[in-house]
Design a protein around this motif. Structure first.
Motif, PDB file in Angstrom:
ATOM      1  N   GLY A 100       0.821  -1.206   0.000  1.00 58.06           N
ATOM      2  CA  GLY A 100       0.000   0.000   0.000  1.00 58.06           C
ATOM      3  C   GLY A 100       0.855   1.256   0.000  1.00 58.06           C
ATOM      4  N   ILE A 101       0.205   2.413   0.028  1.00 60.69           N
ATOM      5  CA  ILE A 101       0.915   3.685  -0.066  1.00 60.69           C
ATOM      6  C   ILE A 101       1.867   3.870   1.111  1.00 60.69           C
ATOM      7  CG2 ILE A 101       0.620   6.194   0.015  1.00 60.69           C
ATOM      8  CD1 ILE A 101      -1.943   5.843  -1.559  1.00 60.69           C
ATOM      9  N   TRP A 102       1.370   3.613   2.330  1.00 62.20           N
ATOM     10  CA  TRP A 102       2.206   3.807   3.513  1.00 62.20           C
ATOM     11  C   TRP A 102       3.400   2.848   3.499  1.00 62.20           C
ATOM     12  CZ3 TRP A 102       3.140   7.300   6.974  1.00 62.20           C
ATOM     13  CH2 TRP A 102       3.840   6.967   8.130  1.00 62.20           C
ATOM     14  N   SER A 103       3.136   1.623   3.079  1.00 62.51           N
ATOM     15  CA  SER A 103       4.208   0.635   3.010  1.00 62.51           C
ATOM     16  C   SER A 103       5.268   1.053   1.995  1.00 62.51           C
ATOM     17  CB  SER A 103       3.637  -0.735   2.627  1.00 62.51           C
ATOM     18  OG  SER A 103       4.649  -1.711   2.557  1.00 62.51           O
ATOM     19  N   LYS A 104       4.839   1.579   0.857  1.00 62.03           N
ATOM     20  CA  LYS A 104       5.814   2.028  -0.152  1.00 62.03           C
ATOM     21  C   LYS A 104       6.570   3.257   0.339  1.00 62.03           C
ATOM     22  CE  LYS A 104       3.472   0.273  -4.285  1.00 62.03           C
ATOM     23  NZ  LYS A 104       2.724   0.617  -5.518  1.00 62.03           N
ATOM     24  N   LEU A 105       5.853   4.136   1.052  1.00 61.90           N
ATOM     25  CA  LEU A 105       6.472   5.368   1.508  1.00 61.90           C
ATOM     26  C   LEU A 105       7.562   5.093   2.539  1.00 61.90           C
ATOM     27  CD1 LEU A 105       5.879   8.310   0.709  1.00 61.90           C
ATOM     28  CD2 LEU A 105       4.513   8.517   2.789  1.00 61.90           C
ATOM     29  N   THR A 106       7.323   4.115   3.378  1.00 63.45           N
ATOM     30  CA  THR A 106       8.269   3.816   4.460  1.00 63.45           C
ATOM     31  C   THR A 106       9.035   2.509   4.228  1.00 63.45           C
ATOM     32  OG1 THR A 106       6.494   2.718   5.698  1.00 63.45           O
ATOM     33  CG2 THR A 106       6.883   5.051   6.163  1.00 63.45           C
ATOM     34  N   PHE A 107       8.838   1.883   3.059  1.00 60.91           N
ATOM     35  CA  PHE A 107       9.566   0.668   2.670  1.00 60.91           C
ATOM     36  C   PHE A 107       9.318  -0.504   3.626  1.00 60.91           C
ATOM     37  CE2 PHE A 107      11.744   4.258   0.835  1.00 60.91           C
ATOM     38  CZ  PHE A 107      12.010   3.843  -0.456  1.00 60.91           C
ATOM     39  N   LEU A 108       8.103  -0.524   4.196  1.00 58.03           N
ATOM     40  CA  LEU A 108       7.765  -1.638   5.087  1.00 58.03           C
ATOM     41  C   LEU A 108       7.692  -2.968   4.336  1.00 58.03           C
ATOM     42  CD1 LEU A 108       4.999   0.059   7.250  1.00 58.03           C
ATOM     43  CD2 LEU A 108       7.253  -0.645   8.021  1.00 58.03           C
ATOM     44  N   TRP A 109       7.468  -2.919   3.028  1.00 56.52           N
ATOM     45  CA  TRP A 109       7.354  -4.148   2.243  1.00 56.52           C
ATOM     46  C   TRP A 109       8.659  -4.945   2.210  1.00 56.52           C
ATOM     47  CZ3 TRP A 109      10.538  -4.197  -2.084  1.00 56.52           C
ATOM     48  CH2 TRP A 109      11.020  -2.957  -2.505  1.00 56.52           C
TER      49      TRP A 109
END
Length: 1462
Positions: free
Chosen positions: A220-229
């Protein structure tokens, strides 16, 4: 009680509706908790232990949600305590709110321990409702507070009745609340999307993830923004070493097939250039990336823009000096820096993604062209350069492409800020000074570019020479030429180092200009302000200094950007020209013939490898020929007559000058004269992409005489073949590619002299089993020098000087006594006469020998049945874990034992101190008007700035000096160790591994690592100086830094375990692509002929995707770390500003505090640079680690042993004594030679025969000490050869290997590499070898050009050159390893006569296939399984009809009798 009721009356003022909502949520949450407790008691509490494993695997989202609730809970409880103790009041709204958050925290912890929530990513509805309500309320309160305080607009009087007044806990809770919403409530929540990926990433230990959904696209957007993926990959890397199958695939758009399809579709539809097509295929991604680049640039200028306001606030000037105004400024600073960090991370990752996509698309485009076109002599070096250099350069440009439009934007924003602070004239002066610095930098950049081109040219020459040397290392060592070629490579390296030295010192000047440009611009600008009497305040000065520091980047980047654009344009043009030029040579394919009889239609035409009007065509076909289906067509002729070129012309591999071209109907199979073997198993080479038919497969192996070899190999047909079949004999390579052709079950077969590399018995076996049986119904065109195979053909083509001088049936052609074929047959019969027919009568019926053996061709390289195939090819060694400290210490002390390192660090400390001092001086001096005179102000500032510039210049020059010396030392040690390595090292190590270290890793050491390592040290010094500065303003800052640094170090340690392995894999995964390209180009004719283009393309796509996913995740992991470190230091900067705002005005110096805030603007970038450099240095140090690996290769015996040097006349007689000789290749392998004892008398001719694995080549290698005896000894003229140096031994012996080796250069340098002989001596030898006439036709004579690997000379001509080379040396002992396998019989007869005449006083050891070659030898040695079976003169051996040698002679005579009688 009275006090309590007084407090309660104050609390009664609360809003009743808000209180009711809080109370309602409190009771609902309390009910949920009580119900949960009762349910747990009812269930007996068994769920906890059951779910224990899943608790440890809870996701990051769950953990963050729990932590966020805890933070909010603590902030509300803390605020209630603050109200009670300090304000002596109780607010029931706040109390109920705090208690509700306590219950919320309890619920989240409870759900955290429950696997249901983890799996479903769902929280109780009542809990999420509370989060939404609290988020809206807090956001509204904070917004209203900011609006009213900043006086942006006036709110109506009734507004406060509906919205509670914002408190500290509202501010503290705002960010955690929004995190809760992003993770668990908002529609762009990535939790559910990621759950699909979590299981494969966490549970699959060995599965390949390349076929799954990539986590980036599903995030998701937050995951991409903070590289949680990336977290699952980090968890995997934390517990085990990352392997390729652990790494998820790249996004679909970056996959090679998708990227190349889009590019090709654009090229096809728009009929445009590659550059435009490439832009059209990625413009959307570039546009999105441009948004992030623009946002980053604007956000980065917010700091200099606002610093004036902040310093004015600290100085108490103006009306905006309220406490809340300072906090708002601090908050805006924090938000701007956060936006800058996040946008920069997305910008860089986006640029890398586009680069990966472009690289993949161009690689596939070039690869497809390289397979689909016909070459006038394939140039693999050109194509490898396109892939390795040009494609990479274009991909790298994608990251800095936005610099083209960002540069004017950056300069424009800087001018706006300067104009606002200093006015028009100073800002224009600053612009002029900036342009001046840029202009001054441009000549240096051009010089850099020019010198870089020179370095690349020198590097290309060195790598080319190194590559050629590595391929021929066995020959060099056997001739004892390795020192000469090592010196040649060292000379080429010295040339490269000459340009490198000038380049690095130019880089020093550029670095000096980079670091002093802010100083220079600021001195000029402030001087103008002094002259014009422009009012200077601390805020304006610090804002200007911050602006000048940001301008550093565009000043530095402009020349580099121009250079990048120019280099990228050149690379694009090279690829464009390659595609367009080669397209013109593409030939059409023909459908299957409607006629059931015609197989090949050869039309009249002319063909030439080089399209030069002054040169005659290579092949000239005067009349049309129709070859019917099932025909066997034999092609014969003398050396260089054009036999191989005729096959290539039919296949369309030679450019056609005139005519309509030949047509081949049906599927084709091709066996080239120079065997093309793929790296892989024997089975893979034979099947060549087809499904295995076990019965037919076994028949093919038996027909090609491979079944016995396979039985001897440790892994059978699954044994691994090395690069270019390096661990196979010439005969084995030919038989493998013959098996490949037969197994393909094609309609038409083209066999280019497959019988030369095998002995008489094997040749007869191949001819009978393959051509006459399995291919009996197929059309076969075969080139041969064995004229005994002509009579079985339906049609014979006789070649001479590129023309078919005779064609027809064999019986008809030999009827003409003046024909070319009869001339060749006469020579053939003459060779048969050497096998005396009368000897046949000498056969007696003696009892058979103990062992009955078959004679199959020798294994020219390493026949331990193939010991080398037992272990296969060594995979590239990679270290694991951290790069060891000794690697760092070795690198640092390589230059001057590390003596210059402290001096460089001292220069950096003094530079940093003087620069800070100059900035503090001007800030302090302008704090109060009239504190110092204007002349004193600018004078001291200029003096301090100039002093800092001197130290930065010293630092830059000394650093370049260290880099030059370190590079020299490491390269020298590595190349010396490689050249001293034993031959077995080169047999088992692909040359690409050595070349990677010699090129890519060495380049990293030359121009990258010293500056990375120094940059890390310099950044640490800068960071420490800023910490000291901030601690001077407020000591509390030091504690903040300690805690943040501790967290940063933990992050770095967590990151490096995965990143280190990814960095190692980037280098490792690039090599297979280059190897596959090189291998495919070398075998392009074979691949096209077998119609295997699609299969090789799929393999190429797979290799590119493997490299792309490693490169993508390597980049992404670095961004993962940077985004976290940036946030931490943005937070520190924000807290520092809050502290400065909170301190009393009397407690701080505004100029010092402003200076701390100004330097703090770069804090996040600097700290990210420190951590990033710390990790990147370790990644880059892997190159040093890899080079040091190759400095520790076990060496051969010494080249010279001073106290055991033979006399100058040794060997004088040439007698060789083998005494109980035992040889094995490694201690773990079986013995190959088992107690051989015999004597080779001096000045005699000895023939050595035996089947594959019998030990023939091992015996030769033991004689040259390529392999050392395990037991026993070899004496030459009574001297034990194991006691002397290798150079002394090998320089007194001569050998002609089976595979003729020529080096790129001239004929002279190939014949006499050491330059020891005169032209007259060389021409005498050329006449004896029948080469003088051929070389005399070239205008250059002895300077006639020899292409790479001798490609412009036929195989037979190359063998003659090798023979001439040996005869020129005139050594006492000569070894002939099937020296004339690829020449015609007439030439062979002449050569054998020459050898007999020229070596009459020499000991000649001959390993041969042709019976006439050994029949006239004085002695014949027959080996089997490493033991002597027979050793006597040929007449004596022929007396026994059951002897192995007799059987070989009988087979040869039987095979030849029919043709000789004709």
């Amino acid at each position: 009680m009275v006090v309590f009721f007084r407090f309660l009356r104050w609390g009664a003022l609360m809003d009743s509706s808000l209180g009711l909502i809080n109370v309602a949520f409190f009771w609902l949450l309390l009910t949920w908790v009580l119900v949960g407790v009762l349910r747990k008691r009812r269930d007996g509490g068994g769920a906890d232990s059951e779910n224990e494993p899943t608790m440890r695997k809870s996701t990051v989202f769950t953990v963050v949600s729990v932590l966020s609730n805890a933070i909010i809970c603590v902030s509300h409880l803390g605020f209630c305590l603050y109200e009670f103790w300090s304000l002596e009041t109780i607010n029931l709204v706040h109390i109920f709110s705090a208690m509700t958050w306590v219950l919320a925290a309890i619920i989240t912890v409870s759900c955290f321990r429950n696997s249901t929530t983890r799996e479903n990513k769902r929280w109780p509805l009542i809990l999420t409702s509370w989060w939404v309500f609290s988020s809206i309320l807090s956001s509204l309160s904070v917004s209203v507070y900011l609006v009213t305080r900043l006086k942006i607009l006036t709110l109506p009087d009734f507004w406060p009745d509906f919205v509670p007044q914002a408190t500290i806990d509202d501010f503290a809770s705002l960010i955690p609340l929004w995190i809760l919403l992003c993770f668990n409530v908002l529609p762009f929540n990535c939790g559910k999307k990621r759950s699909d990926l979590e299981h494969p990433l966490l549970e699959s230990e060995g599965g390949n993830l390349s076929h799954g959904v990539d986590p980036y696209s599903s995030a998701g957007i937050w995951s991409k923004l903070t590289f949680l993926w990336l977290n699952p990959l980090f968890r995997k890397g934390r517990v085990q070493k990352i392997q390729l199958h652990h790494i998820p695939p790249v996004p679909q758009s970056e996959k090679a097939e998708t990227a190349s399809s889009l590019l090709e579709e654009t090229l096809t539809k728009q009929k445009t250039s590659v550059t435009k097509a490439l832009f059209c295929s990625v413009w959307r991604s570039l546009a999105i990336n441009a948004v992030f680049a623009g946002a980053n640039t604007i956000a980065s200028y917010m700091g200099p823009f606002l610093i004036t306001h902040f310093v004015n606030f600290l100085s108490g000037k103006g009306d905006d000096s309220s406490y809340y105004y300072g906090l708002v400024l601090a908050l805006i600073f924090f938000m701007a820096k956060t936006l800058e960090s996040l946008s920069q991370r997305q910008w860089y990752l986006g640029g890398q993604r586009i680069g990966i996509r472009v690289r993949a698309a161009l690689m596939v485009l070039v690869y497809k062209k390289s397979l689909s076109i016909k070459y006038a002599g394939s140039n693999s070096g050109k194509i490898i350069n396109l892939i390795n250099v040009d494609v990479d350069r274009i991909g790298d440009f994608c990251l800095c492409i936005h610099g083209v439009w960002l540069l004017p934007v950056q300069v424009g924003l800087a001018l706006v800020i300067l104009y606002r602070n200093l006015g028009a004239a100073p800002s224009m002066t600053a612009l002029f000074a900036t342009v001046l610095v840029m202009v001054g930098n441009t000549p240096l950049a051009k010089r850099q570019e020019r010198l870089h081109s020179k370095i690349m040219e020198a590097k290309d020459s060195r790598i080319k020479a190194t590559s050629e040397t590595l391929k021929s290392m066995r020959v060099l060592k056997l001739h004892s030429w390795e020192d000469t070629f090592l010196n040649k490579i060292k000379e080429l390296r010295e040339t490269e180092r000459h340009w490198l030295k000038r380049y690095l010192y130019t880089c020093s000047a550029v670095a000096f200009l980079f670091w002093t440009s802010p100083t220079l611009v600021s001195v000029i600008t402030f001087a103008v302000c002094i002259v014009l009497k422009t009012p200077l305040t601390t805020g304006r000065v610090l804002s200007a200094l911050a602006t000048f520091r940001i301008l550093q980047e565009p000043i530095y980047n402009l020349p580099e950007l121009i250079s990048m654009i120019a280099q990228t344009k050149v690379s694009m043009n090279r690829i464009q020209l390659f595609i367009q030029e080669e397209d013109q040579k593409k030939l059409a394919t023909y459908p299957t013939s409607e006629s059931s009889e015609v197989s090949i239609d050869i039309e009249v035409g002319e063909y030439a490898w080089t399209c030069d009007e002054n040169l005659k065509p290579t092949i000239k076909i005067d009349q049309r020929m129709i070859i019917m289906k099932g025909y066997k067509v034999a092609v014969c002729g003398s050396v260089g007559s054009g036999k191989s070129s005729l096959l290539c012309s039919i296949l369309g591999e030679i450019p056609r000058i005139s005519g309509t071209g030949s047509k081949v109907y049906g599927s084709k199979a091709y066996v080239p004269q120079s065997a093309w073997i793929q790296t892989g198993t024997i089975r893979d080479n034979v099947l060549f992409g087809k499904e295995i038919n076990k019965a037919f497969y076994e028949d093919v192996l038996e027909a090609c005489a491979l079944d016995r070899d396979i039985q001897l190999w440790y892994n059978g047909d699954l044994s691994v073949v090395g690069e270019r079949g390096m661990n196979l004999s010439g005969g084995q390579k030919q038989r493998i590619q013959l098996a490949r052709a037969i197994y393909s079950e094609s309609d038409v077969y083209f066999l280019d002299d497959p019988f030369s590399a095998v002995d008489a018995h094997t040749g007869a076996h191949l001819f009978q089993k393959c051509l006459m049986q399995i291919l009996s119904q197929k059309t076969v065109i075969y080139v041969t020098h064995q004229l005994e195979f002509l009579d079985a053909s339906d049609l014979v083509l006789v070649m001479k000087d590129g023309i078919i001088v005779q064609s027809g049936k064999y019986e008809d052609l030999i009827a003409d006594p003046n024909s070319e074929l009869v001339r060749q047959m006469t020579a053939h019969n003459k060779s048969l006469d050497q096998v005396n027919p009368s000897q046949e009568n000498c056969f007696t019926n003696k009892p058979p020998q103990k062992k009955k053996i078959d004679l199959i061709e020798e294994n020219s390289h390493d026949p331990i049945s193939n010991g080398k195939l037992l272990d296969g090819i060594h995979k590239e060694e990679t270290e694991s874990g951290r790069v060891k400290w000794h690697v760092y210490s070795t690198f640092i002390t390589s230059a001057y034992k590390g003596g210059l390192v402290p001096v460089i660090l001292l220069c950096q400390v003094l530079f940093q101190g003087l620069q800070m001092g100059s900035n503090y001086w001007i800030a302090w001096a302008t704090e109060e008007e009239g504190r110092v005179s204007r002349e004193q102000l600018i004078g001291v500032f200029s003096l301090l700035s100039g002093g800092s510039s001197i130290f930065i210049l010293g630092r830059a020059v000394l650093l370049s000096t260290i880099a030059i010396e370190t590079a020299r030392h490491l390269f020298s040690e590595m190349i010396k160790a490689v050249f001293r390595a034993p031959v077995s090292f080169f047999d088992s190590t692909p040359s690409s591994q050595i070349l990677n270290r010699s090129s890519t890793d060495q380049s990293t050491v030359d121009t990258d690592i010293p500056y990375r390592l120094a940059g890390l040290a310099f950044a640490l010094i800068q960071l420490l100086s800023i910490i000291v500065l901030m601690s001077q303003v407020a000591w509390q800052v030091f504690l903040l830094f300690v805690s943040i640094l501790a967290i940063s170090i933990w992050y770095q340690a967590y990151y490096i375990a995965t990143a280190r392995e990814l960095a190692r894999m980037v280098g490792v995964r690039k090599a297979p692509i280059l190897h596959h390209f090189s291998e495919s180009v070398a075998g392009a004719a074979t691949i096209r002929c077998f119609s295997q283009d699609d299969r090789f393309l799929r393999r190429n796509l797979s290799l590119i995707d493997d490299y792309s996913r490693v490169a993508f995740h390597n980049t992404a992991t670095m961004e993962w770390l940077c985004v976290r470190i940036n946030f931490l230091f943005n937070l520190v900067f924000f807290l520092v500003l809050v502290i400065l705002v909170s301190l009393p005005r009397s407690a701080i110096s505004p100029s010092l505090a402003g200076l701390a805030a100004t330097y703090g603007l770069n804090l996040n970038v600097l700290q990210a640079w420190v951590i990033w450099n710390l990790c990147n240095v370790e990644n880059k140090m892997i190159s040093v680690e890899r080079i040091l690996q190759f400095t520790k290769i076990p060496s051969e015996a010494p080249l010279v042993i001073e106290n055991c040097r033979p006399s100058l006349e040794w060997p004088s007689n040439g007698r060789i004594d083998l005494d109980n000789l035992h040889v094995r290749y490694t201690p773990t392998l079986p013995m190959v030679l088992k107690g051989i004892t015999c004597t080779f008398p001096g000045e005699r001719k000895i023939g050595v025969v035996g089947r594959t694995g019998s030990g023939k080549s091992t015996l030769i290698q033991a004689l040259f000490r390529v392999v050392e005896p395990s037991e026993g000894q070899i004496l030459i003229d009574g001297v034990d050869i194991s006691k002397m140096g290798l150079k002394d031994l090998r320089s007194r012996l001569s050998i002609i290997p089976q595979d003729p080796t020529l080096f790129q250069g001239t004929m002279r340098t190939n014949l006499d590499p050491l330059g020891e002989h005169s032209d007259q001596e060389i021409w005498e030898v050329l006449n004896k070898c029948r080469l003088a006439e051929i070389i005399g036709q070239d205008k250059g004579l002895l300077n006639a050009r020899v292409a790479e690997d001798g490609e412009n000379w036929s195989v037979g001509q190359r063998q003659l050159v090798c023979l001439a080379r040996v005869l020129l040396q005139r050594r006492k002992i000569l070894v002939l390893d099937e020296a004339t396998a690829s020449v015609d019989t007439a030439t062979d007869n002449l050569i054998q006569k020459t050898i007999r005449e020229e070596t009459s006083k020499c000991t000649v050891i001959t390993v041969a296939h042709r019976i006439p070659t050994v029949i006239d030898n004085d002695l014949v040695l027959v080996l089997d399984e490493g033991k002597v079976v027979e050793y006597d003169s040929p007449p004596q051996l022929l007396k026994d009809s059951s002897s192995a040698f007799s059987k070989l002679v009988m087979e040869f005579r039987r095979r030849s009798s029919k043709s000789s009688s004709s």
